[in-house]
Scaffold this active site. Structure first.
Site, PDB file in Angstrom:
ATOM      1  N   HIS A  66       0.854  -1.190   0.000  1.00  0.00           N
ATOM      2  CA  HIS A  66       0.000   0.000   0.000  1.00  0.00           C
ATOM      3  C   HIS A  66       0.889   1.240   0.000  1.00  0.00           C
ATOM      4  O   HIS A  66       0.672   2.163  -0.761  1.00  0.00           O
ATOM      5  CB  HIS A  66      -0.935  -0.026   1.211  1.00  0.00           C
ATOM      6  CG  HIS A  66      -1.980   1.056   1.201  1.00  0.00           C
ATOM      7  ND1 HIS A  66      -3.071   1.064   2.028  1.00  0.00           N
ATOM      8  CD2 HIS A  66      -2.081   2.175   0.458  1.00  0.00           C
ATOM      9  CE1 HIS A  66      -3.804   2.144   1.783  1.00  0.00           C
ATOM     10  NE2 HIS A  66      -3.214   2.845   0.848  1.00  0.00           N
ATOM     11  N   GLU A 113       0.482   8.365  -3.386  1.00  0.00           N
ATOM     12  CA  GLU A 113       1.428   7.887  -2.368  1.00  0.00           C
ATOM     13  C   GLU A 113       2.645   8.805  -2.278  1.00  0.00           C
ATOM     14  O   GLU A 113       3.133   9.094  -1.188  1.00  0.00           O
ATOM     15  CB  GLU A 113       1.858   6.444  -2.670  1.00  0.00           C
ATOM     16  CG  GLU A 113       0.746   5.416  -2.473  1.00  0.00           C
ATOM     17  CD  GLU A 113       0.206   5.386  -1.040  1.00  0.00           C
ATOM     18  OE1 GLU A 113       1.013   5.315  -0.102  1.00  0.00           O
ATOM     19  OE2 GLU A 113      -1.022   5.449  -0.870  1.00  0.00           O
ATOM     20  N   HIS A 117       2.826  10.800   1.195  1.00  0.00           N
ATOM     21  CA  HIS A 117       3.803  10.185   2.103  1.00  0.00           C
ATOM     22  C   HIS A 117       5.250  10.362   1.647  1.00  0.00           C
ATOM     23  O   HIS A 117       6.134  10.602   2.457  1.00  0.00           O
ATOM     24  CB  HIS A 117       3.505   8.690   2.242  1.00  0.00           C
ATOM     25  CG  HIS A 117       2.078   8.394   2.579  1.00  0.00           C
ATOM     26  ND1 HIS A 117       1.544   8.632   3.831  1.00  0.00           N
ATOM     27  CD2 HIS A 117       1.057   7.894   1.830  1.00  0.00           C
ATOM     28  CE1 HIS A 117       0.264   8.279   3.834  1.00  0.00           C
ATOM     29  NE2 HIS A 117      -0.067   7.831   2.631  1.00  0.00           N
TER      30      HIS A 117
END
Ligand code: NAG
Ligand code: NAG
Ligand code: NAG
Ligand code: NAG
Ligand code: NAG
Length: 258
Positions: A66, A113, A117
């Site tokens: 993920h 992503e 992050h």
């Protein structure tokens, strides 16, 4: 007289609020961009599909990535745009191990992503480019090799159920740390469903325990891309590890002891 004092007070409050406002803003910025550990988040594609009904077919039958998430920071640099060309040398691995389970075009997921992050992880020199960030994540995923471990100890998806403690003990005895395991909470009369396993790493990429974050303002970081914000830490009860998306009709049928 009274009204003058009142006015003075008002002016002071005005400047005070202005000062406090910007100070809190600066403080929030720096606090939000501070982090201590990295989560390597694996998710179980079948469960992701169950949480996003009708949006996928043929999910992979192995745990996929993920993301690699700093524990307390998000969106640290909005001007550092995603550039898919940086992934071109390892695109095959990206598609196989880090796929967007719900969409055939994975770009949007990887962009998300990176922006949420990756731009925070990039504070580390070892992760300070998109190429480094995605490549390192693939490397950590290979190193953990969760799929091989689970099948080796006989934890397999299907119509059997596991005591969560058995899964936890197996993981802990092999990895010597306790990952964070998340489930879909049980619907009425059903079992919790395993969904994510998060391994924690130090900034030097050694495995560490995922000790619970203190509750509070900065603790609730969860990714919303696949609605996995509905997951919560699994309880020590029977757990379903599904091999297909149909909601399980039976429960507490075959408990596997490992
Ligand atoms: C944000 O990213 C841009 C583009 O890579 C870079 O030039 C800039 O220095 C970064 N800002 C911070 C605060 O890291
Ligand atoms: C995207 O990455 C490629 C390969 O690293 C590079 O050549 C290109 O200049 C980058 N594009 C942008 C807009 O930064
Ligand atoms: C995937 O989506 C991105 C971003 O929307 C787009 O630029 C790209 O062309 C798409 N790729 C394919 C193969 O359709
Ligand atoms: C992780 O926590 C377990 C207890 O759950 C402990 O036995 C172990 O030593 C810890 N490992 C590390 C690397 O801190
Ligand atoms: C575990 O139990 C707590 C407290 O009863 C509950 O809030 C939480 O939703 C449960 N989690 C799961 C995955 O069932």
């Amino acid at each position: 007289m009274k009204s003058v004092t009142g006015y003075g007070l008002l002016v002071e409050c005005f400047w005070f609020a202005l000062f406090c406002g910007s100070a809190t803003h600066l403080l929030a910025d720096s606090v939000y961009h501070k982090w201590e550990k990295l989560y390597l988040v694996h998710h179980w594609p079948v469960t992701v599909c169950m949480m996003n009904e009708n949006e996928c077919n043929n999910p992979p039958m192995y745990w996929t990535i993920h993301g690699l998430w700093p524990d307390k920071a998000a969106e640290c640099n909005r001007s550092w745009h995603f550039n898919i060309s940086e992934l071109k040398d390892f695109m095959e691995d990206m598609r196989e191990y880090w796929p967007d389970i719900l969409h055939t075009n994975h770009t949007h997921f990887w962009k998300h992503e990176w922006e949420k992050h990756g731009t925070c992880a990039a504070q580390l020199e070892t992760l300070n480019s998109q190429k480094k960030y995605f490549q390192k994540t693939l490397e950590l995923y290979r190193k953990i090799d969760l799929n091989s471990f689970l099948s080796k100890v006989g934890i397999k998806p299907g119509s059997t159920y596991y005591q969560l403690t058995a899964i936890k003990e197996a993981l802990e005895s092999f990895y010597n740390i306790m990952p964070k395991i998340q489930c879909i909470p049980p619907e009425e009369g059903r079992l919790q469903v395993i969904g994510q396993i998060k391994f924690c790493f130090t900034k030097e990429f050694t495995l560490r325990n995922c000790t619970e974050e203190q509750s509070g303002l900065f603790s609730a970081l969860e990714d919303d891309f696949f609605r996995t914000e509905d997951l919560s830490v699994c309880n020590d009860t029977l757990t379903y590890y599904p091999s297909h998306m149909k909601t399980h009709k039976h429960f507490a049928a075959n408990v596997v002891v490992i």
